[in-house]
Write a protein that holds these residues in place. Structure first.
Motif, PDB file in Angstrom:
ATOM      1  N   ASP A 240       1.015  -1.090   0.294  1.00  0.00           N
ATOM      2  CA  ASP A 240      -0.057  -0.039   0.311  1.00  0.00           C
ATOM      3  C   ASP A 240       0.942   0.902   0.504  1.00  0.00           C
ATOM      4  N   VAL A 241       2.066   1.613   0.737  1.00  0.00           N
ATOM      5  CA  VAL A 241       2.478   2.798   0.987  1.00  0.00           C
ATOM      6  C   VAL A 241       3.203   2.746  -0.285  1.00  0.00           C
ATOM      7  N   LEU A 242       3.638   1.815  -1.644  1.00  0.00           N
ATOM      8  CA  LEU A 242       4.469   2.465  -2.596  1.00  0.00           C
ATOM      9  C   LEU A 242       3.038   3.590  -2.952  1.00  0.00           C
ATOM     10  N   ASN A 243       1.914   3.635  -2.969  1.00  0.00           N
ATOM     11  CA  ASN A 243       0.548   4.794  -3.080  1.00  0.00           C
ATOM     12  C   ASN A 243       0.591   6.428  -2.474  1.00  0.00           C
ATOM     13  N   GLU A 244       1.737   6.292  -1.132  1.00  0.00           N
ATOM     14  CA  GLU A 244       2.163   7.579  -0.508  1.00  0.00           C
ATOM     15  C   GLU A 244       2.056   8.420  -1.493  1.00  0.00           C
ATOM     16  N   ARG A 245       2.050   9.872  -1.428  1.00  0.00           N
ATOM     17  CA  ARG A 245       2.450  10.072  -2.308  1.00  0.00           C
ATOM     18  C   ARG A 245       3.072  11.405  -1.298  1.00  0.00           C
ATOM     19  N   TYR A 246       4.657  12.741  -2.259  1.00  0.00           N
ATOM     20  CA  TYR A 246       4.804  13.366  -1.501  1.00  0.00           C
ATOM     21  C   TYR A 246       4.235  14.411  -0.268  1.00  0.00           C
ATOM     22  N   ALA A 247       3.173  14.458  -1.133  1.00  0.00           N
ATOM     23  CA  ALA A 247       1.843  15.811   0.189  1.00  0.00           C
ATOM     24  C   ALA A 247       1.771  14.772   1.159  1.00  0.00           C
ATOM     25  N   SER A 248       1.738  13.713   1.071  1.00  0.00           N
ATOM     26  CA  SER A 248       1.409  12.571   2.635  1.00  0.00           C
ATOM     27  C   SER A 248       1.838  12.892   3.472  1.00  0.00           C
ATOM     28  N   LYS A 249       2.128  12.173   4.797  1.00  0.00           N
ATOM     29  CA  LYS A 249       2.285  12.032   5.886  1.00  0.00           C
ATOM     30  C   LYS A 249       1.426  10.347   6.673  1.00  0.00           C
ATOM     31  N   TRP A 250       2.328   9.290   5.427  1.00  0.00           N
ATOM     32  CA  TRP A 250       1.122   8.398   6.643  1.00  0.00           C
ATOM     33  C   TRP A 250       2.181   8.277   8.285  1.00  0.00           C
ATOM     34  N   SER A 251       1.851   6.835   8.389  1.00  0.00           N
ATOM     35  CA  SER A 251       2.152   6.698   9.808  1.00  0.00           C
ATOM     36  C   SER A 251       3.516   5.303   9.567  1.00  0.00           C
ATOM     37  N   ASP A 252       5.002   5.792  10.110  1.00  0.00           N
ATOM     38  CA  ASP A 252       5.800   4.975  10.284  1.00  0.00           C
ATOM     39  C   ASP A 252       5.223   3.157  10.746  1.00  0.00           C
ATOM     40  N   THR A 253       5.338   2.612  10.806  1.00  0.00           N
ATOM     41  CA  THR A 253       5.945   1.072  10.531  1.00  0.00           C
ATOM     42  C   THR A 253       6.491   0.375  10.624  1.00  0.00           C
TER      43      THR A 253
END
Length: 277
Positions: A240-253
């Motif tokens: 899923d994290v391959l879909n994270e954009r630069y402007a996103s701030k997804w949680s760290d795992t």
């Protein structure tokens, strides 16, 4: 055909391809480039490399990120290596102090994985190696995306060596299987990477889509094979994290799993053989 492979550290391989979401403004980006090795480290001159790196940085600035760069004689091992591994290193106040980083330098395989050629010797070293790196909040930094415009930086047979660096919490690491190339014809792709990875698709997917080439006249008759790895605490998260954009701030795992995105069967002109189908 795009392909992904999902890897558990110490386990086998299966196929995976998932989606994602999330969006919040990131703060700053970092880039480093060398074109002429006129310091005390050696490398072949590549006049367009700083233009490629700069195109990405300028587009990121145009999209609201604060650009930071250290080029040429300022490119030294300590700025990219983690002090928990190399005691005199200081990446947490340099590249790892930003949300995304891009390094443009010669690369090769030495032992377990990638080595990037520096401009100026530091700590007696001219080569930054994968085992010196730990990227992200868990190691005192904050980097979420790390890109390498560098040959053999994501060599298929050595890709699992990036698990160590990912233990710092970085979300996506991107590079090349086999050799990549430098020239005016590639500059726009780095600008497009920044644009696509900000507004239209995840950074990992934007890297693979924009950097891939088959041999053709406009590409100097070279085939180039980009590869991106997403890391996460579960198989689904790493894909899923391959879909994270630069402007996103997804949680760290935790980096327990990796999903590798690449072009199925891509066979680089030099340096590695065809990627799996």
């Amino acid at each position: 055909m795009k392909a992904t492979r999902k890897t558990l550290l110490g386990a086998g391989l299966v196929l995976a391809l998932l989606g994602g979401a999330g969006n919040a403004l990131a703060d700053s980006v970092w880039s480093s480039a060398i074109t002429k090795w006129d310091g005390d480290c050696s490398g072949s001159q590549r006049d367009w490399w700083d233009d490629m790196c700069m195109a990405w940085r300028h587009e990121m600035a145009d999209r609201g990120f604060v650009p930071v760069w250290e080029n040429f004689q300022l490119v030294k091992v300590g700025k990219y290596a983690d002090p928990s591994i190399t005691s005199w290193a200081y990446d947490n106040s340099r590249m790892d102090a930003h949300d995304a980083g891009l390094i443009c330098t010669h690369g090769s395989i030495d032992g377990p994985g990638w080595v990037g050629t520096m401009h100026t010797r530091e700590g007696g070293e001219c080569g930054l190696n994968v085992n010196q790196m730990k990227l992200g909040k868990a190691s005192g930094g904050r980097l979420r995306f790390f890109h390498m415009s560098s040959c053999q930086s994501m060599q298929w047979d050595n890709r699992l060596s990036w698990f160590g660096a990912a233990k710092g919490g970085v979300h996506v690491i991107a590079g090349f299987h086999g050799l990549m190339y430098i020239g005016s014809q590639y500059v726009d792709e780095y600008e497009e990477l920044a644009a696509d990875g900000t507004v239209s698709k995840g950074v990992g997917k934007a890297w693979v889509d924009n950097m891939h080439h088959v041999d053709h006249w406009y590409n100097s008759y070279k085939t180039i094979c980009p590869v991106a790895m997403g890391f996460g605490n579960t198989a689904a998260r790493s894909a899923d994290v391959l879909n994270e954009r630069y402007a996103s701030k997804w949680s760290d795992t935790a980096a327990n799993w990796a999903t590798t995105r690449y072009i199925s069967g891509c066979d680089p002109s030099t340096g590695g053989g065809a990627l799996p189908n």
